[in-house]
Design a protein around this motif. Sequence first.
Motif, PDB file in Angstrom:
ATOM      1  N   LEU A  69       0.593  -1.455   0.082  1.00  0.00           N
ATOM      2  CA  LEU A  69       0.014   0.007   0.014  1.00  0.00           C
ATOM      3  C   LEU A  69       0.990   1.323   0.163  1.00  0.00           C
ATOM      4  N   CYS A  75      -7.301   1.299  -2.612  1.00  0.00           N
ATOM      5  CA  CYS A  75      -7.366  -0.484  -2.675  1.00  0.00           C
ATOM      6  C   CYS A  75      -8.640  -0.954  -2.996  1.00  0.00           C
ATOM      7  N   CYS A  90      -0.764   3.621   6.752  1.00  0.00           N
ATOM      8  CA  CYS A  90      -0.738   4.009   5.381  1.00  0.00           C
ATOM      9  C   CYS A  90      -1.705   5.306   5.465  1.00  0.00           C
ATOM     10  N   LEU A  93      -3.749   6.326   2.058  1.00  0.00           N
ATOM     11  CA  LEU A  93      -5.147   5.654   1.797  1.00  0.00           C
ATOM     12  C   LEU A  93      -6.129   6.416   2.133  1.00  0.00           C
TER      13      LEU A  93
END
Length: 347
Positions: A69, A75, A90, A93
């Motif tokens: 990631l 994702c 992450c 994200l």
Amino acid sequence: MRVLAAGDHFVAPDLFLEALRAEGATEFGGFEGRTLTAGWPTDPFGPVGTGESVVEEASGSEDDLIDALDGARICLTQMAPFTARVFDACPDLEMVAVCRGGPVNVDLAAADAAGVAVAQAPGRNAAAAAEFAVGMMLATLRRIPLADGELRDGRWRGDFYAYDEAGLELEGATVGLVGYGAIGRIVARVLRAFGATVLVSDPYAPAEEGIELTDLDDLLRRASVVSLHARLSDETRGLIGARELDLLPHGAVLVNTARGGLLDYGPLPAALESGRLGGLALDVYDVEPPPDDWPLHAAPNVVATPHLAGATRQTAHRAAAIAAGEAARFLRGEALAHPANAVGGKR
């Protein structure tokens, strides 16, 4: 824009990327697709995480997911384990699209805390699961797997045509559906085509032509075939136990292709031995896979399959397409069609 396609051996990463391209994702410029492949279904799914952030039915490791990631904004996944640790590691994200009817592999509270939108894919396997459930009814009522196994072992079981050994038909049968979501509706439609009477127990189901809404106890007392289609929750866990089994007509058939937690498996051997259950069809279990000493392994009136109800190629393509559609909506600044958490619902 960096996107991670975290697939597995059913919904492969390339299916996600192909579906995202079909949604016009390249229009957002600089589209870079990374891939990660988990071991499921060759490797069983299970809980992943530690402490208060453990997700269920996940495949792969937190460390591998965090590495993959790196720098990703979005994702698309089916089984990747999105725990609080993953979200904390992450910061880039922004969105996770999970191609399942329920994102049990995502810690939704942690996603909200991290400001990450989560989408899901309801109905992705509805046709597959419904067809499988009806197939399990027919296989059990007509003893198809048993007859097949006997013939392959060199035994011509003409006695199966004897009255006391003969199977039963769906035409004219009363079939009870416990749960009436996307899958249950398709099952009901197919059963009506067979000429069955369909009872439904679901507190959220609307009145509908061709079915009779009733409470669970009444359904169990009247149905010669009962098929479970409810979503697993605190409310439905252990929904069918010893008390409920005792309500069934003698010789009834019970089918569970939904979730193992809906059913108490402990009383099943006794119900089969007494004849209260004339047949049992299972695709899901309280422990997956069942242990070698599972008492139902040798039972002749049990049809058991390894959690395959949703396993069609069409399901894989449909799942990837739904997830990709949600990702494309996110990138366009549109509302998500199937938000799974509070952040996703605010889009």
